[in-house]
Write a protein that holds these residues in place. Structure first.
Motif, PDB file in Angstrom:
ATOM      1  N   ASP A  76       0.705   9.670  -4.252  1.00  0.00           N
ATOM      2  CA  ASP A  76      -0.412   9.972  -3.353  1.00  0.00           C
ATOM      3  C   ASP A  76       0.146  10.054  -1.937  1.00  0.00           C
ATOM      4  OD1 ASP A  76      -2.703  10.203  -1.888  1.00  0.00           O
ATOM      5  OD2 ASP A  76      -3.396   8.140  -2.253  1.00  0.00           O
ATOM      6  N   PHE A  77       0.304  11.299  -1.467  1.00  0.00           N
ATOM      7  CA  PHE A  77       0.916  11.491  -0.145  1.00  0.00           C
ATOM      8  C   PHE A  77      -0.102  12.002   0.875  1.00  0.00           C
ATOM      9  CE2 PHE A  77       4.382  11.931  -3.237  1.00  0.00           C
ATOM     10  CZ  PHE A  77       5.226  10.936  -2.764  1.00  0.00           C
ATOM     11  N   SER A  78      -1.346  11.461   0.740  1.00  0.00           N
ATOM     12  CA  SER A  78      -2.400  11.839   1.682  1.00  0.00           C
ATOM     13  C   SER A  78      -2.426  10.940   2.909  1.00  0.00           C
ATOM     14  CB  SER A  78      -3.762  11.787   0.977  1.00  0.00           C
ATOM     15  OG  SER A  78      -4.004  10.480   0.478  1.00  0.00           O
ATOM     16  N   LEU A  79      -1.609   9.884   2.928  1.00  0.00           N
ATOM     17  CA  LEU A  79      -1.583   8.947   4.050  1.00  0.00           C
ATOM     18  C   LEU A  79      -0.672   9.458   5.166  1.00  0.00           C
ATOM     19  CD1 LEU A  79      -1.200   5.620   2.020  1.00  0.00           C
ATOM     20  CD2 LEU A  79      -3.325   6.705   2.786  1.00  0.00           C
ATOM     21  N   PHE A  80      -0.918   8.951   6.362  1.00  0.00           N
ATOM     22  CA  PHE A  80      -0.062   9.297   7.509  1.00  0.00           C
ATOM     23  C   PHE A  80       0.284   7.999   8.258  1.00  0.00           C
ATOM     24  CE2 PHE A  80      -2.540  13.056   6.590  1.00  0.00           C
ATOM     25  CZ  PHE A  80      -1.569  14.059   6.593  1.00  0.00           C
ATOM     26  N   PRO A  81       1.058   7.129   7.616  1.00  0.00           N
ATOM     27  CA  PRO A  81       1.371   5.824   8.239  1.00  0.00           C
ATOM     28  C   PRO A  81       2.298   5.971   9.434  1.00  0.00           C
ATOM     29  CG  PRO A  81       2.692   6.131   6.268  1.00  0.00           C
ATOM     30  CD  PRO A  81       1.732   7.291   6.331  1.00  0.00           C
ATOM     31  N   GLU A  82       2.183   5.027  10.353  1.00  0.00           N
ATOM     32  CA  GLU A  82       3.057   5.010  11.533  1.00  0.00           C
ATOM     33  C   GLU A  82       4.025   3.844  11.425  1.00  0.00           C
ATOM     34  OE1 GLU A  82       0.617   4.857  14.963  1.00  0.00           O
ATOM     35  OE2 GLU A  82      -0.295   6.836  14.628  1.00  0.00           O
ATOM     36  N   THR A  83       5.159   3.985  12.086  1.00  0.00           N
ATOM     37  CA  THR A  83       6.168   2.926  12.055  1.00  0.00           C
ATOM     38  C   THR A  83       5.630   1.670  12.740  1.00  0.00           C
ATOM     39  OG1 THR A  83       7.137   3.793  14.082  1.00  0.00           O
ATOM     40  CG2 THR A  83       8.120   4.510  11.987  1.00  0.00           C
ATOM     41  N   ASP A  84       6.134   0.544  12.312  1.00  0.00           N
ATOM     42  CA  ASP A  84       5.678  -0.759  12.815  1.00  0.00           C
ATOM     43  C   ASP A  84       6.868  -1.536  13.345  1.00  0.00           C
ATOM     44  OD1 ASP A  84       4.611  -3.622  12.694  1.00  0.00           O
ATOM     45  OD2 ASP A  84       2.831  -2.444  12.161  1.00  0.00           O
ATOM     46  N   GLU A  85       6.553  -2.641  14.090  1.00  0.00           N
ATOM     47  CA  GLU A  85       7.635  -3.467  14.613  1.00  0.00           C
ATOM     48  C   GLU A  85       8.362  -4.214  13.496  1.00  0.00           C
ATOM     49  OE1 GLU A  85       4.290  -4.553  15.612  1.00  0.00           O
ATOM     50  OE2 GLU A  85       4.241  -2.757  16.871  1.00  0.00           O
ATOM     51  N   ASN A  86       7.633  -4.428  12.376  1.00  0.00           N
ATOM     52  CA  ASN A  86       8.214  -5.180  11.279  1.00  0.00           C
ATOM     53  C   ASN A  86       9.223  -4.322  10.508  1.00  0.00           C
ATOM     54  OD1 ASN A  86       8.008  -5.993   8.186  1.00  0.00           O
ATOM     55  ND2 ASN A  86       7.652  -7.826   9.444  1.00  0.00           N
ATOM     56  N   THR A  87      10.387  -4.890  10.208  1.00  0.00           N
ATOM     57  CA  THR A  87      11.445  -4.150   9.518  1.00  0.00           C
ATOM     58  C   THR A  87      11.001  -3.711   8.130  1.00  0.00           C
ATOM     59  OG1 THR A  87      13.081  -5.477  10.691  1.00  0.00           O
ATOM     60  CG2 THR A  87      13.859  -4.221   8.812  1.00  0.00           C
ATOM     61  N   LEU A  88      10.311  -4.602   7.418  1.00  0.00           N
ATOM     62  CA  LEU A  88       9.860  -4.291   6.067  1.00  0.00           C
ATOM     63  C   LEU A  88       8.914  -3.097   6.062  1.00  0.00           C
ATOM     64  CD1 LEU A  88       9.829  -5.123   3.063  1.00  0.00           C
ATOM     65  CD2 LEU A  88       7.896  -6.620   3.590  1.00  0.00           C
ATOM     66  N   TYR A 148       7.835   8.689   3.708  1.00  0.00           N
ATOM     67  CA  TYR A 148       8.005  10.068   4.186  1.00  0.00           C
ATOM     68  C   TYR A 148       9.169  10.767   3.488  1.00  0.00           C
ATOM     69  CZ  TYR A 148       4.505   9.599   7.842  1.00  0.00           C
ATOM     70  OH  TYR A 148       3.323   9.455   8.513  1.00  0.00           O
ATOM     71  N   GLN A 149      10.189  10.018   3.131  1.00  0.00           N
ATOM     72  CA  GLN A 149      11.303  10.609   2.384  1.00  0.00           C
ATOM     73  C   GLN A 149      10.831  11.054   0.997  1.00  0.00           C
ATOM     74  OE1 GLN A 149      14.795   8.095   2.087  1.00  0.00           O
ATOM     75  NE2 GLN A 149      15.629   9.279   0.389  1.00  0.00           N
ATOM     76  N   SER A 150      10.059  10.202   0.324  1.00  0.00           N
ATOM     77  CA  SER A 150       9.526  10.540  -0.998  1.00  0.00           C
ATOM     78  C   SER A 150       8.553  11.712  -0.913  1.00  0.00           C
ATOM     79  CB  SER A 150       8.816   9.320  -1.609  1.00  0.00           C
ATOM     80  OG  SER A 150       9.705   8.236  -1.742  1.00  0.00           O
ATOM     81  N   LYS A 151       7.767  11.738   0.169  1.00  0.00           N
ATOM     82  CA  LYS A 151       6.817  12.835   0.367  1.00  0.00           C
ATOM     83  C   LYS A 151       7.552  14.165   0.517  1.00  0.00           C
ATOM     84  CE  LYS A 151       2.891  14.229   3.259  1.00  0.00           C
ATOM     85  NZ  LYS A 151       2.013  13.844   4.385  1.00  0.00           N
ATOM     86  N   GLU A 152       8.644  14.171   1.282  1.00  0.00           N
ATOM     87  CA  GLU A 152       9.441  15.389   1.474  1.00  0.00           C
ATOM     88  C   GLU A 152      10.065  15.844   0.155  1.00  0.00           C
ATOM     89  OE1 GLU A 152      10.954  18.593   3.410  1.00  0.00           O
ATOM     90  OE2 GLU A 152       9.560  17.094   4.223  1.00  0.00           O
ATOM     91  N   GLU A 153      10.595  14.893  -0.606  1.00  0.00           N
ATOM     92  CA  GLU A 153      11.196  15.226  -1.897  1.00  0.00           C
ATOM     93  C   GLU A 153      10.149  15.762  -2.872  1.00  0.00           C
ATOM     94  OE1 GLU A 153      13.123  11.685  -3.177  1.00  0.00           O
ATOM     95  OE2 GLU A 153      14.823  11.889  -1.789  1.00  0.00           O
ATOM     96  N   LYS A 180       0.822  -1.208   0.000  1.00  0.00           N
ATOM     97  CA  LYS A 180       0.000   0.000   0.000  1.00  0.00           C
ATOM     98  C   LYS A 180       0.860   1.265   0.000  1.00  0.00           C
ATOM     99  CE  LYS A 180      -3.757   2.213   2.556  1.00  0.00           C
ATOM    100  NZ  LYS A 180      -4.623   2.147   3.761  1.00  0.00           N
ATOM    101  N   LEU A 181       1.925   1.242   0.809  1.00  0.00           N
ATOM    102  CA  LEU A 181       2.825   2.401   0.869  1.00  0.00           C
ATOM    103  C   LEU A 181       3.600   2.578  -0.430  1.00  0.00           C
ATOM    104  CD1 LEU A 181       4.214   2.017   4.511  1.00  0.00           C
ATOM    105  CD2 LEU A 181       2.572   3.701   3.673  1.00  0.00           C
ATOM    106  N   LEU A 182       4.088   1.459  -0.998  1.00  0.00           N
ATOM    107  CA  LEU A 182       4.838   1.534  -2.259  1.00  0.00           C
ATOM    108  C   LEU A 182       3.956   2.016  -3.399  1.00  0.00           C
ATOM    109  CD1 LEU A 182       6.992  -1.729  -2.054  1.00  0.00           C
ATOM    110  CD2 LEU A 182       7.723   0.622  -1.621  1.00  0.00           C
ATOM    111  N   LEU A 183       2.684   1.566  -3.411  1.00  0.00           N
ATOM    112  CA  LEU A 183       1.746   2.019  -4.442  1.00  0.00           C
ATOM    113  C   LEU A 183       1.463   3.517  -4.304  1.00  0.00           C
ATOM    114  CD1 LEU A 183      -0.022   1.073  -6.801  1.00  0.00           C
ATOM    115  CD2 LEU A 183      -1.878   0.702  -5.155  1.00  0.00           C
ATOM    116  N   ALA A 184       1.343   3.988  -3.061  1.00  0.00           N
ATOM    117  CA  ALA A 184       1.125   5.417  -2.820  1.00  0.00           C
ATOM    118  C   ALA A 184       2.314   6.240  -3.318  1.00  0.00           C
ATOM    119  CB  ALA A 184       0.895   5.669  -1.325  1.00  0.00           C
TER     120      ALA A 184
END
Length: 444
Positions: free
Chosen positions: A76-88, A97-102, A67-71
């Motif tokens: 589409d930078f309307s999402l506000f995802p939070e970090t997860d325990e999973n490394t991936l 967030y890096q792509s959103k800033e760029e 979902k994040l890669l598709l965004a």
């Protein structure tokens, strides 16, 4: 530390589920071989449940990542995802967030650049080539206003709106070019434009930049600038003369109104009148210099030898060259032009006087004169090894009355340029590594 512990805990449960699934599968197979169907079914179910739980947990993280890669892919930078325990997932969130800033930075810069380009007083269009077709990457309002056309995204659509202009661009083969041309807009009177094109390309992209400016507007701006500069010089000269003269006249009036004029006052009157006389002569000389530029006589044309004119000018200044220990280097091809000999000689004398002044502080002084054919034109150049002209005043050297010399009038180069232009030629200045070169170009 907490995330690391959580990750280890998560990996432990995944390993446990998989291990349970394998162990349950082994027991189920063993019970199956013994025909103990109930035990076989029970352990088979436990194995399947463990596999399902492990797969469901893994798929949930994969779906979040997708979902994040598709965004990111669709910007589409309307999402506000939070970090997860999973490394991936955690890395995907960081990438998002890096792509959103760029993307935001790129949008801001694009908005800034477009606003700057929109403020330009020249027309600007940038074409971009995609799939062997030219598309309009950017066009500013001035460009559309000059050609009186709407904005299109496809370059081919301009062929019907401005066929003459479109044809000129096509004939340039989308390469670097610079030219002047006349086109009629909406069947009105033809207008002259300055057109410049520039090709910019790399491995991936190819751009074609078109700049368009009205020649009439360029001339008006140059005339206005020249007029303002001339008015500054004239105002400065007049104030320098009239201000002290006015003060001296007031002083003379004061002395003249006295009933008895003493000897000291008489002496003051004589000195004041002498100063007024000198200042008046300076002002008259200034007006005469201006008249020479404004009322340049028409050339009396006849066929002359350029070499003979050069020799005559050099001979006239021979005492100055000898006095200043200047080495003369001459490379003079025999060429003839249709010109006024006196005016060309006067122009040359002005250039030589400037060269003498330029090499004054050199230990080894050199002035070189050259006559040759270049690009089917006759080139007469005067070169010196002096100090050169500073970059900040290069654009002012041909302005009337502009001079860096204490005793200079500031009309030598202006007059020389006017003389050459009256002969349908042009006078150029070129900066050298050491010194200067003035070039006179004649039509051959």
């Amino acid at each position: 530390m907490n995330i690391g512990k959580t990750m280890k805990k998560q990996q432990f449960f995944w390993s446990l589920f998989i291990l349970l699934a394998i162990v349950s599968g082994i027991f189920a197979f063993d019970f199956y071989s013994q025909n103990r169907w109930i035990n076989c079914f029970l352990f088979s179910s436990i194995s399947l449940v463990c596999i399902f739980l492990a797969q469901t947990s893994a798929l949930s993280y994969i779906q979040k990542t997708e979902k994040l890669l598709l965004a990111i892919q669709k910007k589409d930078f309307s999402l506000f995802p939070e970090t997860d325990e999973n490394t991936l997932v955690e890395n995907a969130v960081k990438l998002y967030y890096q792509s959103k800033e760029e993307h935001l930075s790129h949008s801001s810069y694009k908005l800034l650049y477009e606003e700057i380009l929109n403020q330009l007083e020249i027309g600007l269009m940038i074409l971009s080539k995609k799939n062997n077709e030219w598309e309009v990457f950017y066009v500013n309002p001035v460009f559309l206003e000059i050609l009186e056309i709407p904005k299109y995204n496809h370059w081919n659509l301009y062929e019907n709106k401005t066929p003459n202009f479109y044809k000129i661009i096509e004939q340039s083969n989308y390469e670097n070019s610079q030219e002047f041309f006349d086109i009629s807009i909406n069947e009105n009177t033809k207008q002259s434009f300055s057109l410049r094109t520039k090709k910019v390309e790399n491995v991936k992209n190819r751009f074609f930049i078109i700049s368009l400016e009205s020649v009439q507007k360029i001339i008006e701006q140059k005339e206005k600038l020249a007029w303002n500069n001339l008015m500054k010089v004239i105002s400065h000269e007049l104030l320098n003369t009239l201000t002290p003269v006015n003060s001296l006249i007031q002083n003379l009036e004061y002395i003249a109104n006295q009933e008895v004029i003493e000897k000291e006052d008489q002496q003051d009157m004589q000195e004041s009148l002498m100063i007024i006389n000198n200042r008046s002569k300076q002002l008259l000389n200034f007006v005469d210099d201006y008249r020479q530029i404004a009322e340049l006589p028409k050339p009396v044309f006849k066929m002359i030898s350029v070499t003979e004119i050069v020799k005559s000018a050099l001979n006239f200044l021979k005492p100055e060259f000898k006095k200043n220990n200047i080495i003369l280097i001459n490379s003079l091809e025999h060429q003839t032009v249709f010109a006024d000999p006196k005016m060309i000689e006067r122009c040359l004398i002005n250039l030589y006087i400037n060269a003498i002044y330029a090499v004054a502080d050199n230990s080894e002084k050199m002035i070189k004169t050259e006559i040759k054919i270049l690009n089917k034109r006759i080139l007469l150049s005067v070169e010196d090894n002096g100090s050169g002209i500073p970059n900040e005043i290069k654009d002012k050297i041909f302005l009337p009355f502009f001079t860096t010399r204490i005793s200079g009038s500031g009309i030598g180069l202006t007059l020389s340029k006017s003389i050459i232009e009256a002969h349908k030629g042009y006078l150029n200045y070129r900066s050298l590594e050491q010194g200067s070169r003035f070039e006179i170009w004649f039509l051959s």
